[in-house]
Design an enzyme around this catalytic site. Structure first.
Site, PDB file in Angstrom:
ATOM      1  N   LYS A 185      31.951  42.712  47.426  1.00 11.46           N
ATOM      2  CA  LYS A 185      31.965  41.584  46.507  1.00 11.46           C
ATOM      3  C   LYS A 185      31.561  42.074  45.114  1.00 11.46           C
ATOM      4  O   LYS A 185      30.619  42.863  44.973  1.00 11.46           O
ATOM      5  CB  LYS A 185      30.990  40.511  47.013  1.00 11.46           C
ATOM      6  CG  LYS A 185      30.977  39.216  46.213  1.00 11.46           C
ATOM      7  CD  LYS A 185      30.019  38.230  46.878  1.00 11.46           C
ATOM      8  CE  LYS A 185      29.991  36.882  46.170  1.00 11.46           C
ATOM      9  NZ  LYS A 185      29.094  35.926  46.861  1.00 11.46           N
ATOM     10  N   SER A 202      31.231  31.661  47.681  1.00 12.21           N
ATOM     11  CA  SER A 202      31.659  32.445  46.540  1.00 12.21           C
ATOM     12  C   SER A 202      32.223  33.808  46.936  1.00 12.21           C
ATOM     13  O   SER A 202      32.770  34.531  46.099  1.00 12.21           O
ATOM     14  CB  SER A 202      30.471  32.648  45.596  1.00 12.21           C
ATOM     15  OG  SER A 202      29.406  33.340  46.233  1.00 12.21           O
ATOM     16  N   SER A 209      28.015  31.073  51.413  1.00  8.25           N
ATOM     17  CA  SER A 209      29.021  31.835  50.680  1.00  8.25           C
ATOM     18  C   SER A 209      29.623  33.004  51.439  1.00  8.25           C
ATOM     19  O   SER A 209      30.609  33.573  50.999  1.00  8.25           O
ATOM     20  CB  SER A 209      28.437  32.346  49.352  1.00  8.25           C
ATOM     21  OG  SER A 209      28.286  31.290  48.438  1.00  8.25           O
TER      22      SER A 209
END
Length: 489
Positions: free
Chosen positions: A80, A155, A179
């Site tokens: 990420k 996210s 997330s």
């Protein structure tokens, strides 16, 4: 040769170590696949082809010389775009870090490298890791590999999309209120939110400024978690072993395997949170299969907790903590808004907590720790009778892209998209209990739906062992149809 694009990382590592696949060949297949399909989905936003090739050649040469780098030897993975990577841009999806090139790796990244992984690149994120969708002004929007007109969640949406689409064998996401879990559910892959503190979160950028907390609130730093997103439970367990903080092993508990069948409590909904018919059906079907396999299975709407108090507590924690991450102007606005929280006194507890959190007095902030301990005791007491609690990750399958302020429709009701994510997940960030997401199947819209299994704190390994048994009875990972057939639009 097996299709290396969609293999679990652990299986690909075995093939590389057994010299059945060269690390460089696997990487070139992966890169070609990314070139063909990633433009449609925008899951990966920074790709380090040159250094990845160098490292893959070194991995092959090391095996020729009899060297074993570790359990991920020669496997190309992604991260990420919030985790700092030495010499590789890390933006957290915000203009403030658009050209940020860290000097050192985040601890979790360093451990992946030490285990032999090749860091291929970075996956897209909601700006500063905040939101139920994955879009930002630096790289734009990420589409779901099952349908690019739908979100992969947020996210860590780029992480789940990359793993589902075959762009990456393993990705590392972060989770403060769902997330990791929501994107895994939306994209039909596996995700682990570990016990708070198991995997170090340092080197994760979720704020434009340094965040400091008073000593009595340092426990809140255990609420946000780093964790893996993968194509198998085995890969989640492998990633946990690789990245877990060695100090956390002193807190883990390895029990003797209890006699008798596994004991599973489950629900397909939470009080006051609408869920789709597909969600109910697929979670219910999973429970039936477990019962048919000899598990002890019983329906339980909540895991033995006062859900209204748990939501309000979690809301106050996230409301306070997330506000500390924000720029000064946003912090000021939220503090002012919190003064009107009394107007929400009759509204849903989670929303009330989110609004109240930024403006809590020092005395009320200190009291959060005692309230959290009470919540932990309630869940621990419940899990004393059950090996895991199964529940929904999100009320629906992946929804279509929309403005962040726009609601989603569930069972004839409108619900805020962010609140829907938080409602199913944030309690277990606050309490610290681990949660693993497994794919349950595909709904009537042709989209994957998952469920989460909650386990006892510091017993992540036991939870994953149980998840392996459960996974053998449900649908599991399958590549998105268009990508699996090689169609590029």
């Amino acid at each position: 040769m097996n299709d290396v694009r969609f293999l679990p990382a652990s299986e690909l590592a075995r093939l590389i170590k057994d010299r059945k696949v060269r690390a460089l060949d696997a990487l070139e297949i992966q890169l070609e696949h990314i070139r063909l399909h990633n433009p449609r989905f925008n899951a990966l936003v920074t790709i380090d082809e040159q250094n990845a090739r160098v490292r893959a050649r070194e991995a092959d040469a090391a095996l020729e010389a009899g060297e074993d780098w570790g359990p991920l030897h020669g496997v190309a993975v992604t991260l990420k775009d919030t985790f700092e990577t030495a010499g590789l841009r890390t933006t957290s999806g915000t203009a403030s870090f658009a050209e940020h090139v860290p000097e050192r790796d985040a601890p979790a990244v360093e451990r992946l490298r030490s285990a032999g992984a090749i860091i291929l690149g970075k996956s897209n994120t909601a700006a500063l890791a905040d939101g139920a969708q994955t879009a930002n002004r630096v790289f734009g929007r990420t589409g779901n590999p099952w349908d690019p007109e739908r979100t992969p969640g947020g996210s860590s949406g780029g992480s789940a999309a990359a793993v589902a689409a075959g762009f990456s064998a393993l990705d590392i996401g972060s989770d403060i209120a769902g997330s990791i879990r929501m994107p895994a559910h939306f994209c039909g892959v596996y995700g682990l939110k570990p016990t708070g503190g198991r995997i170090p979160i340092q080197g994760h950028i979720a704020s434009e400024h340094a965040v400091a907390l008073p000593d009595e609130l340092l426990w809140m730093l255990l609420v946000p978690c780093a964790g893996p997103i993968a194509r198998s439970v085995e890969d989640l367990a492998l990633a946990l072993r690789v990245m877990a903080d060695p100090l956390s092993s002193a807190l883990t508990r390895r029990r003797e395997t209890p006699s008798g069948p596994p004991r599973i409590a489950w629900t397909d909904s939470l009080p006051g949170v609408p869920v789709s018919e597909d969600t109910r059906r697929l979670i219910g079907r999973a429970a039936e299969r477990l019962a048919d396999a000899g598990f002890t299975v019983d329906r339980a709407e909540t895991p033995g907790i006062d859900i209204a108090e748990a939501w309000e507590l979690a809301g106050e924690v996230i409301g306070y903590l997330n506000t500390r991450f924000q720029p000064a102007l946003v912090r000021t606005f939220r503090l002012l808004a919190s003064r009107g929280a009394s107007a929400l006194a009759r509204r849903q507890g989670l929303l009330r907590g989110l609004v109240r959190g930024p403006g809590l007095s020092r005395a009320k902030l200190r009291a959060l720790a005692d309230r959290r301990e009470a919540l932990i005791r309630q869940i621990d007491t419940f899990l004393g009778d059950w090996d895991s609690w199964i529940g929904p990750v999100y009320p629906t399958a992946a929804f279509t892209h929309r403005d962040r302020r726009a609601s989603i429709e569930v069972a004839g009701r409108s619900i805020n998209q962010d609140l829907a994510e938080i409602s199913c997940n944030v309690v277990f960030n606050t309490s610290g209990h681990p949660a693993v997401v497994l794919p349950a199947g595909v709904g009537n819209e042709g989209l994957p739906i998952g469920f989460q299994m909650i386990g006892r704190r510091w017993e992540d390994e036991e939870l994953l062992e149980l998840a392996t048994r459960v996974d053998g009875l449900v649908r599991g990972y399958e590549p998105p149809p268009d990508i699996a057939t090689g169609r590029s639009h």
